[in-house]
Motif scaffolding. Sequence first.
Motif, PDB file in Angstrom:
ATOM      1  N   LYS A  57     -14.629   6.737   3.191  1.00 14.39           N
ATOM      2  CA  LYS A  57     -15.626   7.920   3.590  1.00 14.39           C
ATOM      3  C   LYS A  57     -14.907   9.127   4.077  1.00 14.39           C
ATOM      4  O   LYS A  57     -15.084  10.169   4.023  1.00 14.39           O
ATOM      5  CB  LYS A  57     -16.487   7.518   5.051  1.00 14.39           C
ATOM      6  N   LEU A  58     -13.544   8.974   4.163  1.00 15.07           N
ATOM      7  CA  LEU A  58     -12.649   9.898   4.793  1.00 15.07           C
ATOM      8  C   LEU A  58     -11.718  10.677   3.326  1.00 15.07           C
ATOM      9  O   LEU A  58     -11.111  11.612   3.386  1.00 15.07           O
ATOM     10  CB  LEU A  58     -11.779   9.344   5.526  1.00 15.07           C
ATOM     11  N   LEU A  59     -12.183  10.006   2.119  1.00 18.42           N
ATOM     12  CA  LEU A  59     -11.499  10.538   1.125  1.00 18.42           C
ATOM     13  C   LEU A  59     -12.429  10.978   0.094  1.00 18.42           C
ATOM     14  O   LEU A  59     -13.633  10.584  -0.176  1.00 18.42           O
ATOM     15  CB  LEU A  59     -10.600   9.228   0.264  1.00 18.42           C
ATOM     16  N   SER A  60     -11.828  12.074  -0.766  1.00 14.91           N
ATOM     17  CA  SER A  60     -12.772  12.611  -1.802  1.00 14.91           C
ATOM     18  C   SER A  60     -12.732  11.410  -3.075  1.00 14.91           C
ATOM     19  O   SER A  60     -12.027  10.667  -3.136  1.00 14.91           O
ATOM     20  CB  SER A  60     -12.008  13.791  -2.362  1.00 14.91           C
ATOM     21  N   ALA A  61     -13.798  11.984  -3.914  1.00 14.87           N
ATOM     22  CA  ALA A  61     -14.010  10.787  -4.954  1.00 14.87           C
ATOM     23  C   ALA A  61     -12.585  10.865  -5.845  1.00 14.87           C
ATOM     24  O   ALA A  61     -12.287   9.526  -6.180  1.00 14.87           O
ATOM     25  CB  ALA A  61     -15.326  11.051  -5.794  1.00 14.87           C
ATOM     26  N   PRO A  62     -12.002  12.094  -6.158  1.00 18.09           N
ATOM     27  CA  PRO A  62     -10.928  11.650  -7.038  1.00 18.09           C
ATOM     28  C   PRO A  62      -9.805  11.044  -6.214  1.00 18.09           C
ATOM     29  O   PRO A  62      -9.167  10.200  -7.077  1.00 18.09           O
ATOM     30  CB  PRO A  62     -10.588  13.277  -7.231  1.00 18.09           C
ATOM     31  N   MET A  63      -9.567  11.132  -4.950  1.00 17.77           N
ATOM     32  CA  MET A  63      -8.579  10.599  -4.282  1.00 17.77           C
ATOM     33  C   MET A  63      -8.745   9.093  -4.453  1.00 17.77           C
ATOM     34  O   MET A  63      -8.005   8.220  -4.334  1.00 17.77           O
ATOM     35  CB  MET A  63      -8.529  11.127  -2.981  1.00 17.77           C
ATOM     36  N   ARG A  64     -10.025   8.508  -4.155  1.00 17.15           N
ATOM     37  CA  ARG A  64     -10.377   7.094  -4.333  1.00 17.15           C
ATOM     38  C   ARG A  64     -10.184   6.760  -5.585  1.00 17.15           C
ATOM     39  O   ARG A  64      -9.575   5.638  -5.790  1.00 17.15           O
ATOM     40  CB  ARG A  64     -11.879   7.004  -3.998  1.00 17.15           C
ATOM     41  N   GLU A  65     -10.279   7.240  -6.487  1.00 18.00           N
ATOM     42  CA  GLU A  65     -10.176   7.031  -7.938  1.00 18.00           C
ATOM     43  C   GLU A  65      -8.479   6.510  -8.433  1.00 18.00           C
ATOM     44  O   GLU A  65      -8.199   5.850  -8.984  1.00 18.00           O
ATOM     45  CB  GLU A  65     -10.795   7.923  -8.923  1.00 18.00           C
ATOM     46  N   ARG A  66      -7.890   7.608  -7.684  1.00 19.10           N
ATOM     47  CA  ARG A  66      -6.154   7.666  -7.997  1.00 19.10           C
ATOM     48  C   ARG A  66      -5.873   6.377  -7.112  1.00 19.10           C
ATOM     49  O   ARG A  66      -4.871   5.924  -7.754  1.00 19.10           O
ATOM     50  CB  ARG A  66      -5.658   8.803  -7.564  1.00 19.10           C
ATOM     51  N   LEU A  67      -6.387   6.038  -5.849  1.00 23.80           N
ATOM     52  CA  LEU A  67      -5.984   4.986  -4.986  1.00 23.80           C
ATOM     53  C   LEU A  67      -6.284   3.747  -5.677  1.00 23.80           C
ATOM     54  O   LEU A  67      -5.494   2.646  -5.279  1.00 23.80           O
ATOM     55  CB  LEU A  67      -6.390   5.145  -3.847  1.00 23.80           C
ATOM     56  N   ALA A  68      -7.618   3.498  -6.010  1.00 24.33           N
ATOM     57  CA  ALA A  68      -7.824   2.291  -6.598  1.00 24.33           C
ATOM     58  C   ALA A  68      -6.927   1.305  -7.354  1.00 24.33           C
ATOM     59  O   ALA A  68      -6.726   0.130  -7.016  1.00 24.33           O
ATOM     60  CB  ALA A  68      -9.381   2.315  -7.361  1.00 24.33           C
ATOM     61  N   PRO A  69      -6.509   1.807  -8.373  1.00 23.02           N
ATOM     62  CA  PRO A  69      -5.527   0.955  -9.163  1.00 23.02           C
ATOM     63  C   PRO A  69      -4.227   0.640  -8.520  1.00 23.02           C
ATOM     64  O   PRO A  69      -3.733  -0.244  -8.683  1.00 23.02           O
ATOM     65  CB  PRO A  69      -5.116   1.771 -10.373  1.00 23.02           C
ATOM     66  N   LYS A  70      -3.849   1.656  -7.697  1.00 19.59           N
ATOM     67  CA  LYS A  70      -2.767   1.386  -6.686  1.00 19.59           C
ATOM     68  C   LYS A  70      -2.752   0.283  -5.643  1.00 19.59           C
ATOM     69  O   LYS A  70      -1.840  -0.669  -5.473  1.00 19.59           O
ATOM     70  CB  LYS A  70      -2.357   2.725  -5.957  1.00 19.59           C
ATOM     71  N   ILE A  71      -4.124   0.209  -5.069  1.00 17.54           N
ATOM     72  CA  ILE A  71      -4.342  -1.022  -4.239  1.00 17.54           C
ATOM     73  C   ILE A  71      -4.512  -2.165  -5.134  1.00 17.54           C
ATOM     74  O   ILE A  71      -4.047  -3.177  -4.427  1.00 17.54           O
ATOM     75  CB  ILE A  71      -5.742  -0.511  -3.425  1.00 17.54           C
ATOM     76  N   ARG A  72      -4.983  -2.366  -6.208  1.00 16.58           N
ATOM     77  CA  ARG A  72      -5.007  -3.445  -7.064  1.00 16.58           C
ATOM     78  C   ARG A  72      -3.658  -4.073  -7.245  1.00 16.58           C
ATOM     79  O   ARG A  72      -3.526  -5.263  -7.248  1.00 16.58           O
ATOM     80  CB  ARG A  72      -6.027  -3.257  -8.329  1.00 16.58           C
ATOM     81  N   ARG A  73      -2.749  -3.161  -7.641  1.00 16.09           N
ATOM     82  CA  ARG A  73      -1.511  -3.598  -7.731  1.00 16.09           C
ATOM     83  C   ARG A  73      -0.817  -4.148  -6.406  1.00 16.09           C
ATOM     84  O   ARG A  73       0.124  -4.891  -6.698  1.00 16.09           O
ATOM     85  CB  ARG A  73      -0.852  -2.460  -8.531  1.00 16.09           C
ATOM     86  N   TRP A  74      -1.049  -3.401  -5.695  1.00 19.02           N
ATOM     87  CA  TRP A  74      -0.153  -3.630  -3.938  1.00 19.02           C
ATOM     88  C   TRP A  74      -0.941  -5.135  -3.774  1.00 19.02           C
ATOM     89  O   TRP A  74       0.041  -5.843  -3.212  1.00 19.02           O
ATOM     90  CB  TRP A  74      -0.781  -2.428  -3.034  1.00 19.02           C
ATOM     91  N   ALA A  75      -2.200  -5.367  -3.532  1.00 20.81           N
ATOM     92  CA  ALA A  75      -2.478  -6.640  -2.906  1.00 20.81           C
ATOM     93  C   ALA A  75      -2.318  -7.580  -3.702  1.00 20.81           C
ATOM     94  O   ALA A  75      -1.996  -7.706  -4.673  1.00 20.81           O
ATOM     95  CB  ALA A  75      -4.320  -6.375  -2.764  1.00 20.81           C
ATOM     96  N   LEU A  76      -2.061  -8.934  -2.901  1.00 19.38           N
ATOM     97  CA  LEU A  76      -1.611 -10.245  -3.354  1.00 19.38           C
ATOM     98  C   LEU A  76      -2.961 -10.512  -4.325  1.00 19.38           C
ATOM     99  O   LEU A  76      -2.883 -11.310  -5.434  1.00 19.38           O
ATOM    100  CB  LEU A  76      -1.554 -11.092  -2.339  1.00 19.38           C
ATOM    101  N   ASP A  77      -4.212 -10.212  -3.899  1.00 18.89           N
ATOM    102  CA  ASP A  77      -5.346 -10.541  -4.541  1.00 18.89           C
ATOM    103  C   ASP A  77      -6.545  -9.637  -4.026  1.00 18.89           C
ATOM    104  O   ASP A  77      -6.366  -8.924  -3.009  1.00 18.89           O
ATOM    105  CB  ASP A  77      -5.912 -12.114  -4.446  1.00 18.89           C
ATOM    106  N   HIS A  78      -7.507  -9.536  -4.983  1.00 16.33           N
ATOM    107  CA  HIS A  78      -8.727  -8.391  -4.480  1.00 16.33           C
ATOM    108  C   HIS A  78      -9.913  -9.141  -5.487  1.00 16.33           C
ATOM    109  O   HIS A  78      -9.943  -9.633  -6.296  1.00 16.33           O
ATOM    110  CB  HIS A  78      -7.973  -6.844  -4.952  1.00 16.33           C
ATOM    111  N   ALA A  79     -11.051  -8.604  -4.939  1.00 14.36           N
ATOM    112  CA  ALA A  79     -12.182  -8.707  -5.312  1.00 14.36           C
ATOM    113  C   ALA A  79     -13.292  -7.763  -4.943  1.00 14.36           C
ATOM    114  O   ALA A  79     -13.109  -7.344  -3.842  1.00 14.36           O
ATOM    115  CB  ALA A  79     -12.604 -10.202  -5.344  1.00 14.36           C
ATOM    116  N   VAL A  80     -14.375  -7.763  -5.509  1.00 10.82           N
ATOM    117  CA  VAL A  80     -15.607  -6.908  -5.026  1.00 10.82           C
ATOM    118  C   VAL A  80     -16.918  -7.652  -5.416  1.00 10.82           C
ATOM    119  O   VAL A  80     -17.010  -8.229  -6.685  1.00 10.82           O
ATOM    120  CB  VAL A  80     -15.706  -5.466  -5.535  1.00 10.82           C
TER     121      VAL A  80
END
Length: 224
Positions: A57-80
């Motif tokens: 909620k504190l991030l702009s849409a472009p910032m969220r889109e930039r962070l999402a692939p970084k988060i997927r690479r960072w986490a040991l696992d992820h899902a939605v």
Amino acid sequence: MTAPTLRYERELLRTGATLLGCVDEVGRGALSGPVTLGVVVLSAATKSAPQGVRDSKLLSAPMRERLAPKIRRWALDHAVGHASAEEIDEYGLMAAMRIAGRRALSQLTHLPDLLLLDGNHDYLSPPVQEALFGDPDIDLVPPVVTRIKADMRCSGVAAASVLAKTTRDAIMLELDTEHPEFCWADNKGYSAPAHMDALVRLGPTRHHRRSWSLPGLESLGSTP
């Protein structure tokens, strides 16, 4: 505002948990579209979250889109996981959130042995009556720890919120092409003026949560 850290997640991992699942939801207050839960799995070896991770909620849409692939690479696992508006109407919001959570957990290769959930209510653990039904997905839900404002304080939970938000937003953008009159590309299914006006004029679609006494339920009696 202080940036979230992994301090609390690491405390939990030192208590005996090997894998920690950090969970957050989006879409709880929307009038249309699914409720969505994101989960990221961390271990004691997980490094600090990518720079800039905050509650979605504190991030702009472009910032969220930039962070999402970084988060997927960072986490040991992820899902939605998602639960539809129809399921929210049939089972209620809390049960639908539990369904979405189980769907997310079922996608993981590394099933956590403890979950950290934003808020003060554990909606993921199955009630006794559900456990009695012999649902095979019951076993997917490990013990849950809740923490108020975990999405603000815990970077694992904040990261889960970013994955949930970007995935749900993509769904609402796709649904907007079917029903552009509701302006879901802009409001993502929440009660913005253009959305409310279209509900009054046109009535709800099959993607609306009809159990929520929406304006326009009586108009036309249709499901556009």
